[in-house]
Design a protein around this motif. Structure first.
Motif, mmCIF file in Angstrom:
data_model
loop_
_atom_site.group_PDB
_atom_site.id
_atom_site.type_symbol
_atom_site.label_atom_id
_atom_site.label_comp_id
_atom_site.label_asym_id
_atom_site.label_seq_id
_atom_site.Cartn_x
_atom_site.Cartn_y
_atom_site.Cartn_z
ATOM 1 N N ALA A 29 62.752 129.700 -27.926
ATOM 2 C CA ALA A 29 64.089 129.147 -27.685
ATOM 3 C C ALA A 29 64.267 127.827 -28.423
ATOM 4 N N ARG A 30 63.258 126.976 -28.377
ATOM 5 C CA ARG A 30 63.315 125.678 -29.064
ATOM 6 C C ARG A 30 63.455 125.885 -30.572
ATOM 7 N N ALA A 31 62.657 126.775 -31.122
ATOM 8 C CA ALA A 31 62.710 127.033 -32.566
ATOM 9 C C ALA A 31 64.061 127.614 -32.978
ATOM 10 N N VAL A 32 64.583 128.526 -32.188
ATOM 11 C CA VAL A 32 65.884 129.139 -32.488
ATOM 12 C C VAL A 32 66.989 128.091 -32.439
ATOM 13 N N ALA A 33 66.977 127.236 -31.437
ATOM 14 C CA ALA A 33 68.003 126.189 -31.333
ATOM 15 C C ALA A 33 67.923 125.240 -32.527
ATOM 16 N N MET A 34 66.707 124.860 -32.903
ATOM 17 C CA MET A 34 66.537 123.970 -34.054
ATOM 18 C C MET A 34 67.044 124.629 -35.331
ATOM 19 N N ALA A 35 66.681 125.888 -35.537
ATOM 20 C CA ALA A 35 67.111 126.599 -36.741
ATOM 21 C C ALA A 35 68.628 126.749 -36.770
ATOM 22 N N HIS A 55 60.823 115.342 -37.701
ATOM 23 C CA HIS A 55 61.612 116.209 -38.580
ATOM 24 C C HIS A 55 60.775 117.341 -39.168
ATOM 25 N N SER A 56 59.481 117.111 -39.352
ATOM 26 C CA SER A 56 58.633 118.165 -39.912
ATOM 27 C C SER A 56 58.471 119.327 -38.928
ATOM 28 N N THR A 57 58.536 119.043 -37.647
ATOM 29 C CA THR A 57 58.502 120.097 -36.631
ATOM 30 C C THR A 57 59.747 120.963 -36.747
ATOM 31 N N VAL A 58 60.883 120.324 -36.994
ATOM 32 C CA VAL A 58 62.134 121.065 -37.181
ATOM 33 C C VAL A 58 62.023 121.970 -38.400
ATOM 34 N N LEU A 59 61.524 121.449 -39.496
ATOM 35 C CA LEU A 59 61.395 122.252 -40.719
ATOM 36 C C LEU A 59 60.456 123.437 -40.500
ATOM 37 N N HIS A 60 59.384 123.219 -39.757
ATOM 38 C CA HIS A 60 58.466 124.309 -39.438
ATOM 39 C C HIS A 60 59.169 125.375 -38.595
ATOM 40 N N VAL A 65 61.540 130.747 -37.865
ATOM 41 C CA VAL A 65 62.655 131.591 -37.426
ATOM 42 C C VAL A 65 63.187 132.404 -38.600
ATOM 43 N N GLY A 66 63.260 131.793 -39.766
ATOM 44 C CA GLY A 66 63.764 132.487 -40.944
ATOM 45 C C GLY A 66 62.932 133.688 -41.337
ATOM 46 N N GLU A 67 61.653 133.660 -41.010
ATOM 47 C CA GLU A 67 60.753 134.757 -41.361
ATOM 48 C C GLU A 67 60.585 135.775 -40.245
ATOM 49 N N ARG A 70 62.871 139.127 -35.378
ATOM 50 C CA ARG A 70 63.362 139.137 -34.007
ATOM 51 C C ARG A 70 64.177 137.877 -33.707
ATOM 52 N N LEU A 71 63.738 136.735 -34.207
ATOM 53 C CA LEU A 71 64.384 135.463 -33.898
ATOM 54 C C LEU A 71 65.573 135.141 -34.808
ATOM 55 N N ARG A 72 65.487 135.554 -36.070
ATOM 56 C CA ARG A 72 66.520 135.204 -37.046
ATOM 57 C C ARG A 72 67.934 135.602 -36.619
ATOM 58 N N PRO A 73 68.164 136.855 -36.145
ATOM 59 C CA PRO A 73 69.537 137.206 -35.763
ATOM 60 C C PRO A 73 70.058 136.423 -34.559
ATOM 61 N N ILE A 74 69.175 136.039 -33.664
ATOM 62 C CA ILE A 74 69.594 135.243 -32.511
ATOM 63 C C ILE A 74 70.052 133.864 -32.984
ATOM 64 N N ALA A 75 69.258 133.249 -33.855
ATOM 65 C CA ALA A 75 69.617 131.931 -34.385
ATOM 66 C C ALA A 75 70.908 132.004 -35.188
ATOM 67 N N ARG A 76 71.080 133.065 -35.971
ATOM 68 C CA ARG A 76 72.298 133.213 -36.776
ATOM 69 C C ARG A 76 73.519 133.345 -35.869
ATOM 70 N N THR A 77 73.396 134.103 -34.796
ATOM 71 C CA THR A 77 74.505 134.268 -33.853
ATOM 72 C C THR A 77 74.875 132.929 -33.224
ATOM 73 N N ILE A 78 73.871 132.156 -32.845
ATOM 74 C CA ILE A 78 74.129 130.845 -32.248
ATOM 75 C C ILE A 78 74.789 129.923 -33.267
ATOM 76 N N ALA A 79 74.287 129.910 -34.489
ATOM 77 C CA ALA A 79 74.884 129.071 -35.542
ATOM 78 C C ALA A 79 76.341 129.467 -35.777
ATOM 79 N N ASP A 80 76.605 130.766 -35.789
ATOM 80 C CA ASP A 80 77.978 131.238 -35.998
ATOM 81 C C ASP A 80 78.896 130.825 -34.849
ATOM 82 N N ARG A 81 78.376 130.869 -33.643
ATOM 83 C CA ARG A 81 79.193 130.441 -32.489
ATOM 84 C C ARG A 81 79.480 128.947 -32.552
ATOM 85 N N ILE A 82 78.511 128.164 -32.997
ATOM 86 C CA ILE A 82 78.713 126.716 -33.107
ATOM 87 C C ILE A 82 79.792 126.404 -34.140
#
Length: 93
Positions: A29-35, A55-60, A65-67, A70-82
């Motif tokens: 959840a933390r990684a998805v929110a950051m991404a 900031h390096s934790t965020v980049l990691h 998440v980008g790779e 399972r996580l990438r589409p969740i993060a993309r949906t959240i980014a789109d909603r924002i």
């Protein structure tokens, strides 16, 4: 908003994400929110400060998440909603 949407998606709380718990659902959840925030144009430094991380934790997290298929589409949906590009764009709070 990203924090609350990620917490909901992973059945945890925003407080748990910020507190630094290391269970799989909280870490994801933390990684998805950051991404999601990074993909909306926020700086890694700003995101890191908001989450109490470097900031390096965020980049990691963004890279992880980008790779992850399972996580990438969740993060993309959240980014789109924002950004208001989600299917229900009016939900942005």
């Amino acid at each position: 908003l990203a924090l609350h949407l990620a917490a909901e998606a992973f059945d945890t709380t925003a407080q748990g994400i910020l507190a630094g718990a290391r269970t799989r659902n909280v870490v994801d959840a933390r990684a998805v929110a950051m991404a999601a925030l990074r993909w909306t144009g926020q700086s890694a430094s700003w995101i890191g400060r908001e989450f109490g991380r470097d900031h390096s934790t965020v980049l990691h997290a963004v890279g992880r998440v980008g790779e992850d298929q399972r996580l990438r589409p969740i993060a993309r949906t959240i980014a789109d909603r924002i950004t208001g590009r989600g299917r229900l764009g009016l939900e942005v709070a």
